[in-house]
Design a protein around this motif. Structure first.
Motif, PDB file in Angstrom:
ATOM      1  N   ASP A   1       0.826  -1.208   0.000  1.00 56.16           N
ATOM      2  CA  ASP A   1       0.000   0.000   0.000  1.00 56.16           C
ATOM      3  C   ASP A   1       0.863   1.262   0.000  1.00 56.16           C
ATOM      4  OD1 ASP A   1      -2.305  -1.530   0.002  1.00 56.16           O
ATOM      5  OD2 ASP A   1      -2.769  -1.182   2.141  1.00 56.16           O
ATOM      6  N   SER A   2       1.964   1.232   0.766  1.00 58.64           N
ATOM      7  CA  SER A   2       2.806   2.429   0.886  1.00 58.64           C
ATOM      8  C   SER A   2       3.445   2.830  -0.440  1.00 58.64           C
ATOM      9  CB  SER A   2       3.890   2.233   1.950  1.00 58.64           C
ATOM     10  OG  SER A   2       4.900   1.355   1.491  1.00 58.64           O
TER      11      SER A   2
ATOM     12  N   PRO B   1       7.947   7.117  -0.162  1.00 55.71           N
ATOM     13  CA  PRO B   1       6.708   6.623   0.443  1.00 55.71           C
ATOM     14  C   PRO B   1       6.903   5.364   1.297  1.00 55.71           C
ATOM     15  CG  PRO B   1       6.317   7.228  -1.836  1.00 55.71           C
ATOM     16  CD  PRO B   1       7.804   7.307  -1.614  1.00 55.71           C
ATOM     17  N   VAL B   2       7.802   4.481   0.886  1.00 55.89           N
ATOM     18  CA  VAL B   2       8.003   3.245   1.641  1.00 55.89           C
ATOM     19  C   VAL B   2       8.525   3.528   3.047  1.00 55.89           C
ATOM     20  CG1 VAL B   2      10.373   2.776   0.877  1.00 55.89           C
ATOM     21  CG2 VAL B   2       8.834   0.870   1.432  1.00 55.89           C
TER      22      VAL B   2
ATOM     23  N   CYS C   1       5.906   3.692   5.697  1.00 56.11           N
ATOM     24  CA  CYS C   1       5.145   2.465   5.975  1.00 56.11           C
ATOM     25  C   CYS C   1       5.223   2.122   7.461  1.00 56.11           C
ATOM     26  CB  CYS C   1       5.708   1.307   5.151  1.00 56.11           C
ATOM     27  SG  CYS C   1       4.890  -0.261   5.467  1.00 56.11           S
TER      28      CYS C   1
END
Length: 189
Positions: free
Chosen positions: A68-69, A170-171, A174
């Motif tokens: 998702d991340s 973005p990861v 998470c």
């Protein structure tokens, strides 16, 4: 040096760590994915764990949070595979540490090596570094051992990619769900 203060059974300090950067890292970054895709998988410790029940739920939840991340749907097997393969390029980190357990040590000493790794990761965090422990890196033990001239008596448990984290990736935002204390601790008054 901070990690050297990690506890170990009878103070055995059963770990050997090989840190790789620069040209050697670039060579591994190129060769590891190729070797994996060619089916050249070798491990010192078998990956024979089986996750059932709550452990399977936690594993699934963590994988889903990761995908998702970075905007990958569970159904997109191609992008999931590409994300997994990033393990073998160390997620673009500038350094990797390979953590070895010397023979004849086993499970108890592997726990000691885990405490060492956690201490190392906390020390890195205290100095502004990010790190990612990766059991996938143990799948290429023959390549790693050959490239680093590591004796066969040292058994590769896992690798740890590290460097300064990119706060915009973005990861790196998470966050996985964590069990509560009541889920994992049994109190005996």
């Amino acid at each position: 040096e901070s990690a050297q203060s990690a506890p170990s059974n009878c103070n055995t300090q059963p770990w050997t760590v090989h840190v790789v950067s620069g040209t050697a890292l670039d060579e591994l970054r190129e060769q590891m994915p190729q070797q994996f895709m060619a089916g050249n998988i070798a491990m010192d410790f078998p990956y024979d764990g089986s996750y059932d029940g709550v452990y399977k739920e936690r594993q699934y939840g963590a994988a889903q949070a990761l995908y998702d991340s970075v905007g990958i749907t569970r159904q997109d097997k191609v992008q999931r595979h590409e994300q997994f393969m990033r393990n073998f390029t160390f997620f673009d980190a500038p350094h990797v540490a390979f953590l070895f357990l010397p023979e004849p040590f086993g499970l108890r000493e592997a726990a000691d090596l885990g405490m060492y790794a956690q201490t190392l990761m906390l020390a890195m965090t205290a100095h502004g570094l990010g790190s990612c422990p990766q059991t996938a890196l143990s799948m290429q033990v023959d390549l790693v051992r050959g490239k680093l001239n590591v004796d066969a008596s040292d058994k590769l448990l896992f690798g740890l990619s590290f460097g300064y984290p990119d706060p915009t990736a973005p990861v790196n935002a998470c966050a996985t769900d964590r069990a509560t204390v009541d889920d994992v601790v049994v109190f005996h008054p």
